[in-house]
Scaffold this active site. Sequence first.
Site, PDB file in Angstrom:
ATOM      1  N   CYS A 243      -6.825   0.466   1.649  1.00 36.01           N
ATOM      2  CA  CYS A 243      -6.428  -0.878   2.071  1.00 36.01           C
ATOM      3  C   CYS A 243      -7.582  -1.864   1.947  1.00 36.01           C
ATOM      4  O   CYS A 243      -7.364  -3.068   1.837  1.00 36.01           O
ATOM      5  CB  CYS A 243      -5.876  -0.860   3.488  1.00 36.01           C
TER       6      CYS A 243
ATOM      7  N   GLN B  86       0.828  -1.205   0.000  1.00 32.54           N
ATOM      8  CA  GLN B  86       0.000   0.000   0.000  1.00 32.54           C
ATOM      9  C   GLN B  86       0.862   1.255   0.000  1.00 32.54           C
ATOM     10  O   GLN B  86       1.925   1.299   0.610  1.00 32.54           O
ATOM     11  CB  GLN B  86      -0.912   0.014   1.231  1.00 32.54           C
TER      12      GLN B  86
ATOM     13  N   TRP C 293       0.531  -2.630   4.178  1.00 35.67           N
ATOM     14  CA  TRP C 293       1.709  -1.758   4.173  1.00 35.67           C
ATOM     15  C   TRP C 293       2.970  -2.557   3.852  1.00 35.67           C
ATOM     16  O   TRP C 293       3.958  -2.000   3.383  1.00 35.67           O
ATOM     17  CB  TRP C 293       1.887  -1.086   5.539  1.00 35.67           C
TER      18      TRP C 293
ATOM     19  N   HIS D 269      -8.160   0.156   9.675  1.00 29.29           N
ATOM     20  CA  HIS D 269      -7.314  -0.430   8.637  1.00 29.29           C
ATOM     21  C   HIS D 269      -7.812  -1.817   8.283  1.00 29.29           C
ATOM     22  O   HIS D 269      -8.287  -2.566   9.146  1.00 29.29           O
ATOM     23  CB  HIS D 269      -5.877  -0.494   9.159  1.00 29.29           C
TER      24      HIS D 269
ATOM     25  N   ASN E 155      -0.662  -7.101   6.795  1.00 28.77           N
ATOM     26  CA  ASN E 155      -0.880  -5.661   6.650  1.00 28.77           C
ATOM     27  C   ASN E 155      -0.453  -5.254   5.250  1.00 28.77           C
ATOM     28  O   ASN E 155       0.697  -5.493   4.848  1.00 28.77           O
ATOM     29  CB  ASN E 155      -0.037  -4.923   7.702  1.00 28.77           C
TER      30      ASN E 155
END
Length: 555
Positions: A135, A129, A333, A306, A331
């Site tokens: 997300c 991301q 990220w 998130h 995640n």
Amino acid sequence: MGCGVSRPGAANHPDHDRELSNGTGSRPPVTVTDEATEKPKTGEEGAFELPESDFVDGRLGIVEAETIEHLRNNLAVDEHYCDEDFPADNTSLFFSSRVDPDVEWKRPYELHENPKVFVDGASRRDVVQGALGDCWFLSSCAAIARKPKLIEKVVPSDQVLVGEGYTGLVVCWFWRFGEWVMVCIDDRLPTKDDKLIFARGDNPQEFWVALVEKAYAKLHGSYEALEGGQSMDALVDMTGGLAERYDMEDVPDKDNLYKLLLKSSMNGAFITASRKKNDPRQFVMLRDGDWRLAYKTDENGLVEGHAYTVSGVASVIHEKLGIVRLVRVRNPWASGAEWNGDWCDSDDKWDGVSVSQLSKLGRTQQEDGEFWMSYQDWCNQFEEVSVCTIGPDFDHNGTVDRIGQVQAIKGEWVVGVSAGGSRNDFDKFATNPQYLLTITDPDTEESGEGRCSILVGLMQEHRRSHRHTSVKMLQIGFVIYKTQHPKCRLSPAHFCHSYEEGTSGTYINFREVLARMELEPGHYVIIPATFLPDCPGHFMVRVYSPKAFQLKKIT
């Protein structure tokens, strides 16, 4: 209106209630109080809210194959396609008034000497991301990437980004309101300092993640329009499957939920989970320019508001703790922002698990955003989970069941004609479209002797028409009644003296609501409705069953 003691709509009533409701006259009257709610915020919403409007035509970003061929054939030698409908400027970045003069749009070959759509296929680890609060979409991409063939259906792998045959034109496919549609973009991507500012691949040579995000942004009008959304919508858009959302506080039996997640994971379903945002401060992503700056990890290493991918569900035998149920979470990220509680990458509890079990789990100790946690901690930390299967899961055991028949009918709620609203007014409710479902054979294997498993979905039209307004999502629901008169529409009197056989529950402004039920052979009437009357809209009823059935509109 009905009369008598108020009773909220519910799918299951005692048999004696149904027996008393097969006619009219002296039988006890029924009053149903239908209720509605608003879909919850995801936590990723930006500082500016995209205005909503009624559905108009629903073709934003969608093109036909002939148009794409025309575009390709009309490019000059060495000319690279530039998308006039989604230009490389701030209008494609933002629907609000914000301007970012530092963004440079670059093609993949300007960022890597040999760019490819895919490098060694697709993987959940590909998805990273960027500075955008999407997300919910990227966690879905990572979930679906466990089946590369599905991702390659969305982003065909035969498209080149440099060299022979390169045109700068990229095609993606999404499932929108009952059909697979094409979205055409150019491959110019927003960058700063020669780096992608939004989603990217873990490998700098691979660009499928950035390209599918851009195509999805075009469907929504801009990148900014992807701020805050429902994972179940993204899952359906990229699979055409069936997605259901579970609020953890509404799931009393966590043991059954674990069994569902375990079997769903083992059988290839796609799962995402999200956390709510407890911090009441205003969302500031659009003001600061990077969503991640406003959303820090908490003391447990997790991010509020998130969405995560559930990439694995398993049980292990610990030498001291016995059987431990675990969930693997990722995640998007793809960074060191990971869970730091029990069963995190560095936790000593892993020392009590055999090497063979660790090997089966594929456990790693990398700062890649992926981690294990106990199921109990997972339940405490996440508030919502979405599960998507490619086909119907009638018995709710995580396995896609054999489908005997699938049918879909599209319809419309017309003000003053067929937009009757909920059962809070029986007279108006009776004006809604009605569809006859005829079941002839029981399915003893799936649902027990004498009954047939049925899955019904109601989806409202959601294809965008305008770049700067989104489609207003109505609070929708449906009710199913049994009927002895299959050629006739149900009247207000029927609702006053009959309980329903099934319902989608509380009306809510989701794109699609689903309900599973087991019905005896016979005739049933499906009534899709909005909560409030006189709300115009288009919809689609989807019905799935292991056995053959008939579905048609009652006129």
